[in-house]
Design an enzyme around this catalytic site. Structure first.
Site, short mmCIF file in Angstrom:
data_model
loop_
_atom_site.label_atom_id
_atom_site.label_comp_id
_atom_site.label_asym_id
_atom_site.label_seq_id
_atom_site.Cartn_x
_atom_site.Cartn_y
_atom_site.Cartn_z
N LYS A 69 0.80 -1.22 0.00
CA LYS A 69 0.00 0.00 0.00
C LYS A 69 0.84 1.27 0.00
CE LYS A 69 -0.54 0.14 5.06
NZ LYS A 69 0.22 -1.10 5.34
N HIS A 199 1.69 -3.51 15.17
CA HIS A 199 2.19 -2.34 14.45
C HIS A 199 2.32 -1.23 15.49
CE1 HIS A 199 3.06 0.73 11.59
NE2 HIS A 199 2.73 0.01 10.54
N GLU A 276 6.88 -5.93 8.38
CA GLU A 276 6.11 -5.40 7.25
C GLU A 276 6.49 -3.95 6.96
OE1 GLU A 276 2.18 -6.04 8.73
OE2 GLU A 276 2.33 -8.22 8.65
#
Length: 427
Positions: A69, A199, A276
Site C-alpha cells: 500500500k 504495528h 512489514e
C-alpha cells in the site's frame, strides 16, 4: 548518457556504467523537456538494493514483507521480489499484482488486513495464500467460513506514543485480556493460530516500543502453545523509518529488536521472524521533478506573514505537480518535502521568500507554503528527494492535470544483481 536500456516489468531502465546522483539524472532528463508540460519522478534501483542491504545488516534473521500500500510501483515491487522479499497485501488488487506479474508466489504473501473484505478473503484462500491477520472473534468466524485452510496471525495493540501515525486505535486486540480469549475461541472453532503481529505506529520514534511488543508476544505464544496452537510467527509489523536521522534510525531499532528477540525467543530456529516495512523501502529511491510554468512577484509579507517583510520582494511559483499528485504525501502522510532548484548557482544570489503552488485551481494545493530560493524563472525545474512513501500511490489526476511520468535508472552492477537474483535474502 546511459550505456544501454534494460527492460524490467515491462519498463525501460537506463543503465549507467557507474552510480549517479539523482540530480544529475534529473538534469539530463529536464534538458530534453523544454516543451514538456508533465512532471516526472525518478526511481533509483540502486537505492532500493541499498535499503535491502541495510536491512540485512541491521535486522539479520528478520524477513521483510513489503507493505504494498505504501507504493505499488511495479518496478519497485519487481526489484524487491528479485531480492527475495515477501509482500504484505491488504486487497485483492494488491494480491493479484504480486502473483499475476510474477513478482512472488502465494507463499510469500501475508494477507495483512485484520478486517477482511469477504470476497477478497475467499480470493486469497483460493490462490493459496497461507496466512492472514485477525484481531476479533468476528474475523475468526469469517475465516472459518470463507477460508477454512488459512492460518491466523493474531494482531495485538501495542503502540509507540511518540509515533506520528498511531494505529493501535483502529486495529489490534488487547494483548493481556483480549489475546487469550481469542486464542481459546480460535481453538474451539478450529482456526489454527500460528503467530502474533503488531504495528507500533508509523514513523516510530522510540525503539523500545518493539521490545514491549515482543515481551507481550512471548506471553501470548506461551498461552497459544499451551492451548495447542502451532505458534511460530513473530510479526513485527511496520514503523521503520524511511530516512535515518538523529531521532531514529534502522540501526537503533534493529539493535533493540535483536536484543529483545534474543531475550524472549532465544531458540531462533523454532520461530519465523518477519516484519512489514513500507516507507522504509519506498522513501529514498524516488525523486520528483516539476517545472515552473508561472511566477508572480508579491510582497514578501504575503508569504511570511511578517510586517517587517512588507517592503521586500517575494515570489509565488506555480509548478506542474501538486498535492493531488506526487505531493499527496503532505495530506496522507504528513510529509513536507523541501525543493531544490535543479540548476544550481554559486550561492551568492540572495534567497527570497517563496510559495510553491501546485497546478490546480484549489487553494489548498500548496506544495511549500514558505521556502527560500534565489529568484527563479519560468521554465526552470525544482526537484525533491526522498518522496516515495504514500505519494505516487495516492496520486490522482484532479482538475485534469496528469500524474508524473516514471523514469528508472541503475548502474551496471546493480542491474546485474537484480537480473541474476544472486543477492536474494537468506533467512
Amino acid at each position: 548518457m546511459a550505456e544501454f536500456l534494460e527492460l524490467l516489468a515491462g519498463n525501460k531502465v537506463a543503465v549507467f556504467k557507474q552510480p549517479l546522483h539523482s540530480k544529475i539524472v534529473a538534469e539530463t532528463l529536464a534538458a530534453g523537456m523544454k516543451n514538456s508540460t508533465e512532471p516526472f519522478v525518478l526511481v533509483s534501483l540502486k537505492k532500493i538494493v541499498e535499503k535491502f542491504q541495510e536491512w540485512q545488516r541491521e535486522l539479520p534473521g528478520v524477513m521483510p514483507y513489503y507493505a504494498v500500500k505504501c507504493n505499488d510501483n511495479i518496478v519497485l515491487l519487481k526489484t524487491l521480489g528479485s531480492l527475495g522479499v515477501g509482500f504484505d497485501c491488504a486487497t485483492k488488487a494488491e494480491i493479484d499484482m504480486i502473483i499475476n506479474e510474477d513478482i512472488a508466489t502465494a507463499d510469500k504473501i501475508v494477507y495483512a488486513h485484520p478486517i477482511k473484505t469477504p470476497e477478497y478473503l475467499k480470493h486469497a484462500h483460493k490462490l493459496g495464500i497461507p496466512r492472514c491477520t485477525f484481531d476479533s472473534v468476528e474475523e475468526l468466524y469469517k475465516m472459518k467460513a470463507l477460508a477454512p485452510n488459512m492460518e491466523g496471525i493474531l494482531r495485538i495493540s501495542c503502540g509507540d506514543k511518540t509515533a506520528e501515525r498511531k494505529l493501535k486505535y483502529k486495529f489490534g486486540c488487547d494483548p493481556v485480556n483480549g489475546a487469550p480469549k481469542l486464542l481459546r475461541q480460535a481453538k474451539e472453532i478450529g482456526v489454527s493460530v500460528v503467530g502474533v503481529s503488531v504495528h507500533v505506529g508509523s514513523r516510530c520514534c522510540d525503539p523500545r516500543a518493539y521490545e514491549r511488543a515482543i515481551a507481550y508476544m512471548k506471553d501470548i505464544f506461551d498461552d497459544g502453545i499451551s492451548m495447542g496452537h502451532p505458534m511460530t510467527v513473530v510479526d513485527l509489523g511496520g514503523g521503520f523509518p524511511g530516512i535515518n536521522n538523529e531521532k531514529i534510525s534502522l540501526a537503533a531499532i534493529g539493535k533493540c529488536i535483536i536484543a529483545a528477540l534474543n531475550k524472549y525467543f532465544p531458540e531462533s530456529e523454532k520461530y519465523e521472524f518477519i516484519a512489514e516495512p513500507g516507507r522504509y523501502f519506498a522513501t529514498t529511491p524516488f525523486t520528483a521533478a516539476a517545472k515552473i510554468f508561472g511566477r508572480i512577484k508579491v510582497s514578501a509579507n504575503r508569504i511570511t506573514e511578517k510586517e517587517e517583510d512588507a517592503n521586500k520582494d517575494g515570489y509565488m511559483y506555480f509548478i506542474n505537480d501538486g498535492v493531488y499528485m506526487t505531493f499527496s504525501c503532505k495530506h496522507f502522510d504528513g510529509i513536507h518535502p523541501l525543493s531544490q532548484p535543479l540548476t544550481s548557482d554559486d550561492g551568492t544570489l540572495p534567497r527570497v521568500p517563496a510559495t510553491v503552488w501546485g497546478p490546480t485551481c484549489d487553494s489548498a494545493d500548496i506544495v511549500e507554503a514558505v521556502t527560500y530560493h534565489r529568484k527563479l524563472n519560468i521554465g526552470e525545474w525544482l526537484y525533491w528527494e526522498d518522496v516515495g512513501a504514500y505519494s505516487t500511490a495516492t496520486a490522482v489526476e484532479f482538475n485534469g492535470f496528469p500524474k508524473a511520468k516514471f523514469y528508472y535508472y541503475a548502474d551496471q552492477e546493480t542491474m546485474k544483481m537484480i537480473k541474476s537474483g544472486d543477492n536474494k535474502i537468506h533467512i
